[in-house]
Design an enzyme around this catalytic site. Structure first.
Site, PDB file in Angstrom:
ATOM      1  N   SER A 239      32.218  25.255  11.529  1.00  0.00           N
ATOM      2  CA  SER A 239      30.816  24.727  10.322  1.00  0.00           C
ATOM      3  C   SER A 239      29.694  25.876  11.869  1.00  0.00           C
ATOM      4  CB  SER A 239      29.913  23.365  11.256  1.00  0.00           C
ATOM      5  OG  SER A 239      30.897  22.814  10.502  1.00  0.00           O
TER       6      SER A 239
ATOM      7  N   GLU B 189      25.752  26.131  16.049  1.00  0.00           N
ATOM      8  CA  GLU B 189      26.663  25.778  16.788  1.00  0.00           C
ATOM      9  C   GLU B 189      27.949  26.841  17.567  1.00  0.00           C
ATOM     10  OE1 GLU B 189      30.411  22.942  15.600  1.00  0.00           O
ATOM     11  OE2 GLU B 189      28.291  22.596  14.589  1.00  0.00           O
TER      12      GLU B 189
ATOM     13  N   ARG C 213      26.352  17.331  19.911  1.00  0.00           N
ATOM     14  CA  ARG C 213      27.089  18.732  20.219  1.00  0.00           C
ATOM     15  C   ARG C 213      26.363  19.293  20.530  1.00  0.00           C
ATOM     16  NH1 ARG C 213      29.377  16.940  17.003  1.00  0.00           N
ATOM     17  NH2 ARG C 213      30.091  17.379  14.459  1.00  0.00           N
TER      18      ARG C 213
END
Length: 373
Positions: free
Chosen positions: A264, A365, A185
């Site tokens: 998320s 995130e 990520r």
């Protein structure tokens, strides 16, 4: 950067005209609402919203903002943003470029292309490589920034080049995969958000005679009754992922508030050996066995969703206008009347609860704009 240049009230929206620093096709608006441009439907207005439809317009808009000393926020699909209730005090550049080009197994996408639509078209062309990323909201240009991934696949596996405007060098550059510094990520673009604006992304896909890439995610393998690393029918894999995502509220549906989210909200924690040992001890005290996945450099990745649930925050947790999704504990949702502060209060409660229960610090995130946890 210096202080933002004052903007005089004027008609909005409108095309760039005489005296404007933008090409004529650019759309300019003042005090423009940003909440409708995000999947959370949250956030205050942009002081100045510019919508660009070509790469040249994107570059011109960035140069104009930089020359004026205005803060710049680049906006694609708005699926990975948490914008503060005060909005953004500078220029928001909305990238609305289009372009889907296939040359054999090479796919080139303009940054403004809708990612979910691009995956659908690639699968329709019989090409594997991004089929497990079906249904993910947002734009193609955002995928390398976040190194978007799901169900055992991430874009770093297939991206060959990223074409971007380098604000520091004031030129368009082409960065091969090896120079993008992809990790979980994360990427070079996320690490230095003030430098690059993604214009185009190129992928090397695979013609596997109608089959998917090898299945690497246990839930998908179980769905098909195959072992991990086996291939399955490409279109069936695509459809299965869409179904799995929809069941978790991760496919956009304006009528379903479980999808009014940023996907998320927390990344899966990656723990060093000492952190992991301490975490295991706390889990053992509660007679719990935590998920564990090998990560680079002797680290171990565990599940943020598992942590949230075991810390006492189940699906649908919350009594206010922002709650956890009723379908998935990783999604924080706007039930229709929330503010960004409502959402952040819930996020902080969950983060602090997980830290108290397991000694693990959850990290957001989505990109925070004007706010922080």
């Amino acid at each position: 950067m210096g202080a933002p240049r004052p903007l005089r009230p004027g008609p909005a929206p409108g095309r760039a005209g005489a005296g404007s620093p933008y090409p004529g096709g650019v759309l300019e608006e003042l005090d423009a609402p940003l909440a409708p441009l995000t999947t959370l439907r949250l956030g205050g207005p942009a002081r100045h919203l510019v919508t660009a439809h070509t790469d040249d317009e994107v570059v011109a808009a960035v140069r104009a903002a930089d020359a004026a000393g205005q803060p710049l926020l680049v906006l694609g699909g708005g699926s990975n943003l948490v914008i503060g209730d005060a909005g953004f005090p500078g220029t928001v550049l909305r990238i609305a470029t289009t372009g889907f080009a296939l040359d054999g197994t090479v796919l080139e996408l303009a940054a403004g292309e809708v990612w979910a639509d691009a995956v659908d078209r690639a699968v329709g062309a019989g090409l594997a490589g991004i089929e497990f990323l079906a249904g993910i909201p947002g734009s193609a240009g955002a995928t390398p920034v976040q190194n978007v991934g799901a169900y055992g696949q991430e874009v770093a596996q297939t991206i060959t080049e990223v074409v971007a405007y380098d604000r520091r060098a004031d030129e368009v550059v082409t960065l091969p995969n090896a120079e993008c510094a992809f990790s979980y990520r994360h990427s070079r673009f996320k690490a230095d958000p003030e430098r690059y604006v993604v214009l185009r992304v190129r992928f090397g896909l695979e013609d596997a005679a109608g089959l998917s890439t090898p299945v690497r995610y246990a839930e998908v393998a179980k769905h098909f009754g195959v072992a991990q690393d086996e291939r399955v029918d490409l279109r069936a894999a695509y459809a299965a992922v869409l179904g799995l995502r929809a069941g978790k509220g991760m496919v956009l549906d304006p009528a379903d508030h479980d999808t009014w989210s940023a996907g998320s909200f927390f990344t899966n924690p990656v723990l060093g050996p000492e952190q992991y040992a301490a975490f295991l001890a706390l889990a053992a005290e509660r007679e719990l066995t935590a998920p564990a996945y090998p990560a680079p450099d002797g680290h171990t990745k565990t599940s943020a969703a598992w942590l949230i649930d075991r810390a006492g925050f189940g699906k649908g947790y919350g009594s206010g206008p922002a709650t956890l999704s009723t379908k998935h504990t990783l999604a924080l949702t706007n039930r229709g009347a929330a503010t960004t502060e409502d959402l952040l209060a819930l996020a902080r409660e969950i983060r602090d609860g997980v830290r108290a229960a397991f000694g693990v610090e959850l990290v957001n995130e989505p990109v925070m704009v004007g706010v922080s946890l």
